[in-house]
Scaffold this motif. Structure first.
Motif, PDB file in Angstrom:
ATOM      1  N   LEU A  15       0.830  -1.206   0.000  1.00 30.18           N
ATOM      2  CA  LEU A  15       0.000   0.000   0.000  1.00 30.18           C
ATOM      3  C   LEU A  15       0.867   1.260   0.000  1.00 30.18           C
ATOM      4  CD1 LEU A  15      -2.943   1.081   0.212  1.00 30.18           C
ATOM      5  CD2 LEU A  15      -2.592   1.178   2.673  1.00 30.18           C
ATOM      6  N   LEU A  16       1.918   1.248   0.834  1.00 29.80           N
ATOM      7  CA  LEU A  16       2.795   2.421   0.912  1.00 29.80           C
ATOM      8  C   LEU A  16       3.500   2.670  -0.428  1.00 29.80           C
ATOM      9  CD1 LEU A  16       4.371   2.037   4.478  1.00 29.80           C
ATOM     10  CD2 LEU A  16       2.654   3.687   3.732  1.00 29.80           C
ATOM     11  N   VAL A  17       3.951   1.593  -1.056  1.00 30.65           N
ATOM     12  CA  VAL A  17       4.643   1.742  -2.346  1.00 30.65           C
ATOM     13  C   VAL A  17       3.660   2.276  -3.400  1.00 30.65           C
ATOM     14  CG1 VAL A  17       5.802   0.495  -4.229  1.00 30.65           C
ATOM     15  CG2 VAL A  17       6.404   0.023  -1.860  1.00 30.65           C
ATOM     16  N   PHE A  18       2.452   1.753  -3.373  1.00 27.50           N
ATOM     17  CA  PHE A  18       1.436   2.214  -4.320  1.00 27.50           C
ATOM     18  C   PHE A  18       1.127   3.702  -4.108  1.00 27.50           C
ATOM     19  CE2 PHE A  18      -3.095   2.983  -5.155  1.00 27.50           C
ATOM     20  CZ  PHE A  18      -3.090   2.823  -6.522  1.00 27.50           C
ATOM     21  N   LEU A  19       0.968   4.083  -2.846  1.00 29.84           N
ATOM     22  CA  LEU A  19       0.689   5.495  -2.541  1.00 29.84           C
ATOM     23  C   LEU A  19       1.847   6.374  -3.003  1.00 29.84           C
ATOM     24  CD1 LEU A  19      -0.870   5.293   1.047  1.00 29.84           C
ATOM     25  CD2 LEU A  19      -2.047   5.795  -1.096  1.00 29.84           C
ATOM     26  N   PHE A  20       3.063   5.905  -2.744  1.00 32.28           N
ATOM     27  CA  PHE A  20       4.242   6.669  -3.144  1.00 32.28           C
ATOM     28  C   PHE A  20       4.249   6.866  -4.671  1.00 32.28           C
ATOM     29  CE2 PHE A  20       8.779   6.865  -4.372  1.00 32.28           C
ATOM     30  CZ  PHE A  20       9.105   8.046  -3.717  1.00 32.28           C
ATOM     31  N   ALA A  21       3.894   5.812  -5.392  1.00 34.19           N
ATOM     32  CA  ALA A  21       3.887   5.900  -6.859  1.00 34.19           C
ATOM     33  C   ALA A  21       2.866   6.922  -7.355  1.00 34.19           C
ATOM     34  CB  ALA A  21       3.602   4.527  -7.470  1.00 34.19           C
ATOM     35  N   THR A  22       1.724   6.990  -6.695  1.00 39.39           N
ATOM     36  CA  THR A  22       0.706   7.946  -7.160  1.00 39.39           C
ATOM     37  C   THR A  22       1.010   9.370  -6.688  1.00 39.39           C
ATOM     38  OG1 THR A  22      -0.714   7.402  -5.279  1.00 39.39           O
ATOM     39  CG2 THR A  22      -1.178   6.252  -7.333  1.00 39.39           C
ATOM     40  N   TRP A  23       1.728   9.467  -5.588  1.00 38.39           N
ATOM     41  CA  TRP A  23       2.053  10.805  -5.067  1.00 38.39           C
ATOM     42  C   TRP A  23       3.317  11.381  -5.682  1.00 38.39           C
ATOM     43  CZ3 TRP A  23       1.276   9.304   0.808  1.00 38.39           C
ATOM     44  CH2 TRP A  23      -0.104   9.216   1.065  1.00 38.39           C
ATOM     45  N   LEU A  24       4.139  10.509  -6.227  1.00 32.52           N
ATOM     46  CA  LEU A  24       5.475  10.906  -6.705  1.00 32.52           C
ATOM     47  C   LEU A  24       5.492  12.173  -7.580  1.00 32.52           C
ATOM     48  CD1 LEU A  24       8.414  10.026  -6.504  1.00 32.52           C
ATOM     49  CD2 LEU A  24       8.055   8.571  -8.491  1.00 32.52           C
ATOM     50  N   PRO A  25       4.587  12.315  -8.555  1.00 36.18           N
ATOM     51  CA  PRO A  25       4.670  13.521  -9.404  1.00 36.18           C
ATOM     52  C   PRO A  25       4.435  14.815  -8.624  1.00 36.18           C
ATOM     53  CG  PRO A  25       3.148  11.915 -10.342  1.00 36.18           C
ATOM     54  CD  PRO A  25       3.481  11.445  -8.977  1.00 36.18           C
TER      55      PRO A  25
END
Lengths: 277, 131
Positions: free
Chosen positions: B26-36
Protein backbone atom coordinates in the motif's frame (compact mmCIF):
# COMPACT_ATOMS: atom_id res chain seq x y z
CA UNK A 1 22.22 -45.15 33.50
CA UNK A 2 25.81 -43.94 33.71
CA UNK A 3 26.48 -45.25 30.17
CA UNK A 4 23.45 -43.34 28.89
CA UNK A 5 24.62 -40.10 30.50
CA UNK A 6 28.10 -40.58 29.10
CA UNK A 7 26.68 -41.16 25.63
CA UNK A 8 24.58 -38.01 25.83
CA UNK A 9 27.55 -36.04 27.03
CA UNK A 10 29.62 -37.38 24.14
CA UNK A 11 26.88 -36.50 21.63
CA UNK A 12 26.66 -32.97 23.01
CA UNK A 13 30.41 -32.56 22.73
CA UNK A 14 30.36 -33.82 19.14
CA UNK A 15 27.55 -31.45 18.22
CA UNK A 16 29.33 -28.55 19.86
CA UNK A 17 32.54 -29.29 17.99
CA UNK A 18 30.58 -29.59 14.73
CA UNK A 19 28.89 -26.27 15.39
CA UNK A 20 32.24 -24.66 16.20
CA UNK A 21 33.71 -26.02 12.99
CA UNK A 22 30.70 -24.82 10.96
CA UNK A 23 30.97 -21.35 12.46
CA UNK A 24 34.69 -21.27 11.67
CA UNK A 25 33.99 -22.34 8.08
CA UNK A 26 31.27 -19.78 7.78
CA UNK A 27 33.40 -16.95 9.13
CA UNK A 28 36.33 -17.96 6.91
CA UNK A 29 34.02 -17.92 3.88
CA UNK A 30 34.36 -21.65 3.15
CA UNK A 31 30.62 -22.19 3.16
CA UNK A 32 29.71 -18.86 1.63
CA UNK A 33 29.51 -15.31 2.76
CA UNK A 34 26.72 -15.00 5.29
CA UNK A 35 25.96 -11.50 4.06
CA UNK A 36 25.63 -12.51 0.40
CA UNK A 37 21.95 -13.46 0.42
CA UNK A 38 20.70 -10.62 2.63
CA UNK A 39 22.78 -8.29 0.51
CA UNK A 40 21.25 -9.69 -2.67
CA UNK A 41 17.77 -9.25 -1.24
CA UNK A 42 18.46 -5.67 -0.26
CA UNK A 43 19.92 -5.04 -3.73
CA UNK A 44 16.79 -6.53 -5.27
CA UNK A 45 14.71 -4.18 -3.14
CA UNK A 46 16.79 -1.24 -4.29
CA UNK A 47 16.41 -2.33 -7.92
CA UNK A 48 12.66 -2.44 -7.51
CA UNK A 49 12.56 0.93 -5.78
CA UNK A 50 14.78 2.38 -8.51
CA UNK A 51 12.65 0.83 -11.23
CA UNK A 52 9.56 2.32 -9.66
CA UNK A 53 11.13 5.73 -9.40
CA UNK A 54 12.59 5.82 -12.89
CA UNK A 55 9.58 4.15 -14.52
CA UNK A 56 7.66 7.11 -13.22
CA UNK A 57 10.42 9.45 -14.31
CA UNK A 58 9.92 11.31 -11.11
CA UNK A 59 6.30 11.37 -12.10
CA UNK A 60 3.71 8.90 -13.23
CA UNK A 61 3.09 9.30 -16.92
CA UNK A 62 4.09 12.85 -17.29
CA UNK A 63 5.67 13.09 -20.67
CA UNK A 64 9.18 14.31 -20.26
CA UNK A 65 10.00 17.55 -21.91
CA UNK A 66 13.46 18.22 -23.28
CA UNK A 67 14.50 21.24 -21.35
CA UNK A 68 16.30 23.67 -23.59
CA UNK A 69 15.97 21.30 -26.52
CA UNK A 70 12.96 22.65 -28.32
CA UNK A 71 12.99 22.12 -32.06
CA UNK A 72 14.26 25.20 -33.79
CA UNK A 73 14.58 26.93 -30.48
CA UNK A 74 16.83 29.95 -30.57
CA UNK A 75 18.11 28.90 -27.17
CA UNK A 76 19.40 25.51 -28.16
CA UNK A 77 22.83 26.06 -26.70
CA UNK A 78 23.44 24.65 -23.25
CA UNK A 79 22.11 27.08 -20.68
CA UNK A 80 24.68 28.15 -18.11
CA UNK A 81 23.55 27.95 -14.50
CA UNK A 82 19.86 28.55 -15.14
CA UNK A 83 17.89 30.01 -12.26
CA UNK A 84 16.07 27.37 -10.21
CA UNK A 85 12.64 26.56 -11.65
CA UNK A 86 9.87 27.71 -9.39
CA UNK A 87 6.13 28.09 -9.85
CA UNK A 88 6.45 31.61 -8.44
CA UNK A 89 8.53 32.52 -11.52
CA UNK A 90 5.53 32.07 -13.79
CA UNK A 91 4.81 34.92 -16.17
CA UNK A 92 1.92 37.04 -14.90
CA UNK A 93 -1.44 36.46 -16.54
CA UNK A 94 -2.18 39.25 -19.00
CA UNK A 95 -4.57 40.21 -21.78
CA UNK A 96 -2.21 38.43 -24.19
CA UNK A 97 -3.18 35.11 -22.65
CA UNK A 98 -5.98 32.85 -23.76
CA UNK A 99 -8.37 32.86 -20.83
CA UNK A 100 -11.54 30.85 -20.35
CA UNK A 101 -13.80 32.19 -17.63
CA UNK A 102 -13.77 35.54 -15.89
CA UNK A 103 -10.30 37.12 -16.27
CA UNK A 104 -10.92 38.86 -12.94
CA UNK A 105 -11.58 35.57 -11.14
CA UNK A 106 -9.69 35.24 -7.83
CA UNK A 107 -8.14 31.92 -8.82
CA UNK A 108 -6.36 31.32 -12.09
CA UNK A 109 -5.23 27.95 -13.35
CA UNK A 110 -2.39 28.34 -15.81
CA UNK A 111 -2.14 25.14 -17.78
CA UNK A 112 0.89 24.28 -19.90
CA UNK A 113 -0.28 21.74 -22.40
CA UNK A 114 0.61 19.81 -25.53
CA UNK A 115 -2.21 19.01 -27.95
CA UNK A 116 -0.73 15.61 -28.80
CA UNK A 117 -0.24 14.48 -25.21
CA UNK A 118 -2.89 11.89 -24.25
CA UNK A 119 -2.88 13.01 -20.62
CA UNK A 120 -3.45 16.64 -21.66
CA UNK A 121 -6.44 15.44 -23.67
CA UNK A 122 -7.78 13.77 -20.55
CA UNK A 123 -7.00 16.75 -18.33
CA UNK A 124 -8.67 19.16 -20.76
CA UNK A 125 -12.10 17.89 -19.76
CA UNK A 126 -11.15 18.03 -16.07
CA UNK A 127 -10.39 21.75 -16.35
CA UNK A 128 -13.54 22.33 -18.40
CA UNK A 129 -15.48 20.87 -15.50
CA UNK A 130 -13.61 23.05 -12.99
CA UNK A 131 -14.33 26.28 -14.89
CA UNK A 132 -18.01 25.32 -15.20
CA UNK A 133 -18.42 24.43 -11.53
CA UNK A 134 -16.48 27.41 -10.22
CA UNK A 135 -18.14 29.90 -12.52
CA UNK A 136 -16.72 33.35 -11.88
CA UNK A 137 -14.26 32.09 -9.30
CA UNK A 138 -11.82 30.28 -11.54
CA UNK A 139 -10.24 31.31 -14.83
CA UNK A 140 -8.33 28.87 -17.02
CA UNK A 141 -5.27 30.22 -18.79
CA UNK A 142 -3.89 28.12 -21.62
CA UNK A 143 -0.20 28.19 -22.53
CA UNK A 144 1.65 26.01 -25.03
CA UNK A 145 4.15 23.41 -23.94
CA UNK A 146 4.79 21.27 -27.04
CA UNK A 147 7.10 18.34 -26.32
CA UNK A 148 8.86 18.25 -29.67
CA UNK A 149 10.87 15.12 -29.05
CA UNK A 150 7.70 13.14 -28.45
CA UNK A 151 5.16 15.00 -30.56
CA UNK A 152 6.63 16.57 -33.67
CA UNK A 153 3.23 17.92 -34.74
CA UNK A 154 2.35 19.63 -31.47
CA UNK A 155 4.03 22.95 -32.24
CA UNK A 156 2.23 23.25 -35.58
CA UNK A 157 -1.06 22.43 -33.89
CA UNK A 158 -0.30 25.10 -31.29
CA UNK A 159 0.31 27.53 -34.15
CA UNK A 160 -3.02 26.55 -35.71
CA UNK A 161 -4.79 27.28 -32.41
CA UNK A 162 -3.03 30.65 -32.25
CA UNK A 163 -4.13 31.35 -35.81
CA UNK A 164 -7.69 30.53 -34.84
CA UNK A 165 -7.41 33.01 -31.97
CA UNK A 166 -5.99 35.65 -34.26
CA UNK A 167 -8.75 35.23 -36.83
CA UNK A 168 -11.71 34.65 -34.55
CA UNK A 169 -10.76 35.92 -31.10
CA UNK A 170 -10.45 34.28 -27.71
CA UNK A 171 -13.66 32.24 -27.90
CA UNK A 172 -12.68 30.82 -31.27
CA UNK A 173 -9.26 29.89 -29.91
CA UNK A 174 -10.94 27.80 -27.21
CA UNK A 175 -13.43 26.34 -29.64
CA UNK A 176 -10.61 25.36 -31.97
CA UNK A 177 -8.57 23.91 -29.12
CA UNK A 178 -11.52 21.89 -27.80
CA UNK A 179 -12.04 20.46 -31.26
CA UNK A 180 -8.36 19.54 -31.66
CA UNK A 181 -8.40 17.67 -28.34
CA UNK A 182 -11.69 16.05 -29.29
CA UNK A 183 -10.44 14.80 -32.64
CA UNK A 184 -6.81 13.91 -32.05
CA UNK A 185 -6.05 10.31 -31.10
CA UNK A 186 -2.91 11.78 -29.41
CA UNK A 187 0.76 10.91 -29.83
CA UNK A 188 1.03 12.59 -33.23
CA UNK A 189 -2.03 10.74 -34.48
CA UNK A 190 -3.74 13.84 -35.89
CA UNK A 191 -3.25 14.42 -39.61
CA UNK A 192 -2.13 17.99 -40.19
CA UNK A 193 -4.71 18.30 -42.96
CA UNK A 194 -7.35 17.94 -40.24
CA UNK A 195 -6.28 21.35 -38.88
CA UNK A 196 -7.91 22.84 -41.99
CA UNK A 197 -11.04 20.79 -41.42
CA UNK A 198 -11.24 21.92 -37.80
CA UNK A 199 -11.01 25.54 -38.96
CA UNK A 200 -14.00 24.91 -41.19
CA UNK A 201 -15.85 23.25 -38.30
CA UNK A 202 -15.48 26.35 -36.13
CA UNK A 203 -16.48 28.68 -38.94
CA UNK A 204 -13.10 30.08 -39.91
CA UNK A 205 -11.72 30.58 -43.42
CA UNK A 206 -9.68 27.56 -44.40
CA UNK A 207 -7.05 29.19 -46.58
CA UNK A 208 -4.84 30.58 -43.78
CA UNK A 209 -4.83 27.14 -42.17
CA UNK A 210 -4.04 25.47 -45.48
CA UNK A 211 -1.14 27.91 -45.88
CA UNK A 212 0.05 27.09 -42.35
CA UNK A 213 -0.04 23.38 -43.10
CA UNK A 214 1.67 23.87 -46.48
CA UNK A 215 4.34 26.06 -44.92
CA UNK A 216 5.13 23.11 -42.68
CA UNK A 217 7.27 25.16 -40.32
CA UNK A 218 7.96 22.97 -37.32
CA UNK A 219 8.60 26.06 -35.16
CA UNK A 220 5.05 27.31 -35.74
CA UNK A 221 5.48 29.92 -38.45
CA UNK A 222 4.67 33.45 -37.38
CA UNK A 223 3.61 32.21 -33.95
CA UNK A 224 7.00 30.62 -33.26
CA UNK A 225 8.09 33.30 -30.80
CA UNK A 226 4.83 33.23 -28.88
CA UNK A 227 4.87 29.43 -28.58
CA UNK A 228 8.52 29.41 -27.60
CA UNK A 229 7.89 32.07 -24.96
CA UNK A 230 5.15 29.87 -23.46
CA UNK A 231 7.51 26.89 -23.59
CA UNK A 232 10.27 28.77 -21.79
CA UNK A 233 7.76 30.03 -19.23
CA UNK A 234 6.76 26.43 -18.52
CA UNK A 235 10.39 25.46 -17.95
CA UNK A 236 11.09 28.52 -15.80
CA UNK A 237 8.09 27.83 -13.61
CA UNK A 238 9.07 24.22 -12.94
CA UNK A 239 7.35 22.29 -15.71
CA UNK A 240 9.10 19.10 -16.73
CA UNK A 241 6.24 17.37 -18.49
CA UNK A 242 2.68 17.81 -19.58
CA UNK A 243 0.12 18.64 -18.45
CA UNK A 244 1.65 21.03 -15.95
CA UNK A 245 -0.60 23.45 -14.11
CA UNK A 246 0.06 26.32 -11.78
CA UNK A 247 -2.86 27.44 -9.67
CA UNK A 248 -2.49 31.09 -8.72
CA UNK A 249 -4.46 32.42 -5.76
CA UNK A 250 -5.68 36.00 -5.40
CA UNK A 251 -2.77 36.85 -3.09
CA UNK A 252 -0.27 35.44 -5.59
CA UNK A 253 0.39 32.17 -3.80
CA UNK A 254 1.03 29.36 -6.27
CA UNK A 255 0.34 25.63 -6.23
CA UNK A 256 1.93 23.57 -8.98
CA UNK A 257 0.17 20.43 -10.09
CA UNK A 258 1.92 17.84 -12.23
CA UNK A 259 0.11 15.46 -14.51
CA UNK A 260 -3.49 14.71 -15.33
CA UNK A 261 -4.72 14.57 -11.76
CA UNK A 262 -8.33 13.65 -11.02
CA UNK A 263 -10.99 16.29 -10.63
CA UNK A 264 -11.09 15.77 -6.84
CA UNK A 265 -7.45 16.86 -6.55
CA UNK A 266 -7.98 19.90 -8.77
CA UNK A 267 -11.04 20.83 -6.74
CA UNK A 268 -9.08 20.49 -3.49
CA UNK A 269 -6.36 22.82 -4.79
CA UNK A 270 -8.93 25.34 -6.06
CA UNK A 271 -10.59 25.36 -2.62
CA UNK A 272 -7.23 25.96 -0.96
CA UNK A 273 -6.43 28.75 -3.41
CA UNK A 274 -9.84 30.35 -2.84
CA UNK A 275 -9.17 30.31 0.90
CA UNK A 276 -5.99 32.34 0.36
CA UNK A 277 -6.76 36.00 0.86
CA UNK B 1 6.92 -23.40 -9.13
CA UNK B 2 5.91 -25.90 -6.51
CA UNK B 3 8.87 -24.79 -4.40
CA UNK B 4 7.84 -21.14 -4.75
CA UNK B 5 4.33 -21.93 -3.60
CA UNK B 6 5.69 -23.89 -0.67
CA UNK B 7 7.86 -20.95 0.33
CA UNK B 8 4.89 -18.61 0.05
CA UNK B 9 2.79 -20.94 2.18
CA UNK B 10 5.53 -21.11 4.76
CA UNK B 11 5.87 -17.33 4.96
CA UNK B 12 2.25 -16.29 4.70
CA UNK B 13 1.00 -18.89 7.14
CA UNK B 14 1.75 -16.22 9.69
CA UNK B 15 -0.70 -13.31 9.54
CA UNK B 16 2.07 -10.86 10.54
CA UNK B 17 3.81 -11.38 7.20
CA UNK B 18 0.54 -10.86 5.35
CA UNK B 19 0.17 -7.59 7.24
CA UNK B 20 3.75 -6.55 6.42
CA UNK B 21 3.28 -7.37 2.72
CA UNK B 22 -0.07 -5.56 2.62
CA UNK B 23 1.11 -2.43 4.37
CA UNK B 24 4.33 -2.15 2.37
CA UNK B 25 2.44 -2.74 -0.90
CA UNK B 26 0.00 0.00 0.00
CA UNK B 27 2.80 2.42 0.91
CA UNK B 28 4.64 1.74 -2.35
CA UNK B 29 1.44 2.21 -4.32
CA UNK B 30 0.69 5.49 -2.54
CA UNK B 31 4.24 6.67 -3.14
CA UNK B 32 3.89 5.90 -6.86
CA UNK B 33 0.71 7.95 -7.16
CA UNK B 34 2.05 10.81 -5.07
CA UNK B 35 5.47 10.91 -6.70
CA UNK B 36 4.67 13.52 -9.40
CA UNK B 37 3.39 15.93 -6.77
CA UNK B 38 5.67 15.43 -3.79
CA UNK B 39 6.51 19.13 -3.78
CA UNK B 40 2.86 20.12 -3.67
CA UNK B 41 2.12 17.51 -1.01
CA UNK B 42 4.94 18.90 1.12
CA UNK B 43 3.64 22.45 0.58
CA UNK B 44 0.16 21.44 1.70
CA UNK B 45 1.24 19.30 4.64
CA UNK B 46 3.44 22.05 6.02
CA UNK B 47 0.82 24.78 5.72
CA UNK B 48 -0.58 25.18 9.20
CA UNK B 49 -3.70 27.04 8.08
CA UNK B 50 -4.99 23.99 6.22
CA UNK B 51 -7.16 21.64 8.27
CA UNK B 52 -5.89 18.10 8.73
CA UNK B 53 -9.07 16.74 7.14
CA UNK B 54 -8.35 18.81 4.02
CA UNK B 55 -4.76 17.61 3.96
CA UNK B 56 -5.86 14.00 4.19
CA UNK B 57 -8.60 14.61 1.64
CA UNK B 58 -6.06 15.96 -0.81
CA UNK B 59 -3.70 13.01 -0.28
CA UNK B 60 -6.57 10.62 -0.77
CA UNK B 61 -7.77 12.42 -3.91
CA UNK B 62 -4.35 12.04 -5.55
CA UNK B 63 -4.72 8.26 -5.37
CA UNK B 64 -7.34 8.65 -8.09
CA UNK B 65 -4.53 9.57 -10.47
CA UNK B 66 -4.04 5.84 -11.03
CA UNK B 67 -7.03 6.19 -13.37
CA UNK B 68 -6.27 9.58 -14.91
CA UNK B 69 -2.48 9.83 -15.00
CA UNK B 70 -1.56 6.26 -15.95
CA UNK B 71 -2.17 4.18 -19.00
CA UNK B 72 -3.84 0.84 -18.41
CA UNK B 73 -0.48 -0.89 -18.79
CA UNK B 74 1.44 1.45 -16.49
CA UNK B 75 -1.31 1.24 -13.87
CA UNK B 76 -1.10 -2.54 -14.08
CA UNK B 77 2.65 -2.75 -13.62
CA UNK B 78 2.66 -0.10 -10.90
CA UNK B 79 0.21 -2.19 -8.89
CA UNK B 80 2.10 -5.42 -9.61
CA UNK B 81 5.43 -3.87 -8.60
CA UNK B 82 3.88 -2.55 -5.38
CA UNK B 83 2.57 -6.02 -4.52
CA UNK B 84 5.88 -7.71 -5.35
CA UNK B 85 7.73 -5.14 -3.28
CA UNK B 86 5.46 -5.89 -0.32
CA UNK B 87 6.04 -9.63 -0.71
CA UNK B 88 9.77 -9.04 -0.97
CA UNK B 89 9.89 -7.04 2.24
CA UNK B 90 7.77 -9.65 4.04
CA UNK B 91 10.13 -12.36 2.78
CA UNK B 92 13.20 -10.44 3.93
CA UNK B 93 11.63 -9.94 7.34
CA UNK B 94 10.81 -13.62 7.53
CA UNK B 95 14.36 -14.52 6.47
CA UNK B 96 16.02 -12.37 9.10
CA UNK B 97 13.59 -13.54 11.75
CA UNK B 98 14.26 -17.19 11.04
CA UNK B 99 17.97 -16.67 10.67
CA UNK B 100 18.15 -14.98 14.03
CA UNK B 101 16.09 -17.72 15.68
CA UNK B 102 18.13 -20.54 14.22
CA UNK B 103 21.44 -18.87 14.94
CA UNK B 104 20.34 -18.65 18.52
CA UNK B 105 19.54 -22.34 18.39
CA UNK B 106 22.78 -23.20 16.62
CA UNK B 107 21.26 -24.26 13.33
CA UNK B 108 22.70 -21.50 11.28
CA UNK B 109 23.91 -23.45 8.30
CA UNK B 110 20.70 -25.34 7.74
CA UNK B 111 18.38 -22.36 7.79
CA UNK B 112 20.78 -20.23 5.82
CA UNK B 113 20.73 -22.75 2.98
CA UNK B 114 16.97 -23.25 3.09
CA UNK B 115 16.10 -19.61 3.32
CA UNK B 116 18.57 -18.43 0.74
CA UNK B 117 17.18 -20.92 -1.71
CA UNK B 118 13.65 -19.81 -1.00
CA UNK B 119 14.40 -16.11 -1.40
CA UNK B 120 16.38 -16.60 -4.53
CA UNK B 121 13.32 -18.21 -6.03
CA UNK B 122 11.22 -15.25 -4.94
CA UNK B 123 13.56 -12.43 -5.73
CA UNK B 124 15.18 -13.53 -8.98
CA UNK B 125 12.01 -13.64 -11.13
CA UNK B 126 11.04 -10.35 -9.56
CA UNK B 127 14.23 -8.69 -10.69
CA UNK B 128 14.17 -10.46 -14.05
CA UNK B 129 10.70 -9.08 -14.65
CA UNK B 130 11.97 -5.56 -14.21
CA UNK B 131 15.03 -6.00 -16.39
Amino acid sequence: MIDSDENKHQEIQELESKLKSLKQQQSSGEIGNPYLIPGAIIMAGLFIAGALFFAQGGSSNIQTASVGGAVGSPTQQQPQAPPPANADSIKAVSSEDHILGDPAAPVKIVEFSDTECPFCKRFHSTLQQAVQEYDGQVAWVYRHFPLDQLHSKARREAAAAELAGELGGNDTFWEYLDRVFEITPSNDGLQLSQLVQIAQDVGLPTKPFQDLVDENDIRGGKFANHIEADYQDAIASGGSGTPYSVVVAANGKTFSLNGAQPYASVKAIIDLALAEK
Amino acid sequence: MHAVLLTFKQIFRDVRYIAIAGIVSLLVFLFATWLPNLGLIWQILTTSSIAISDKLGFLFSLVGSIQTNFTLFSAFYTIVIAILFGINVAAVTYYFGRRKRFLEQGGAAVVWAASSWGYSVLVVPHVAHLC
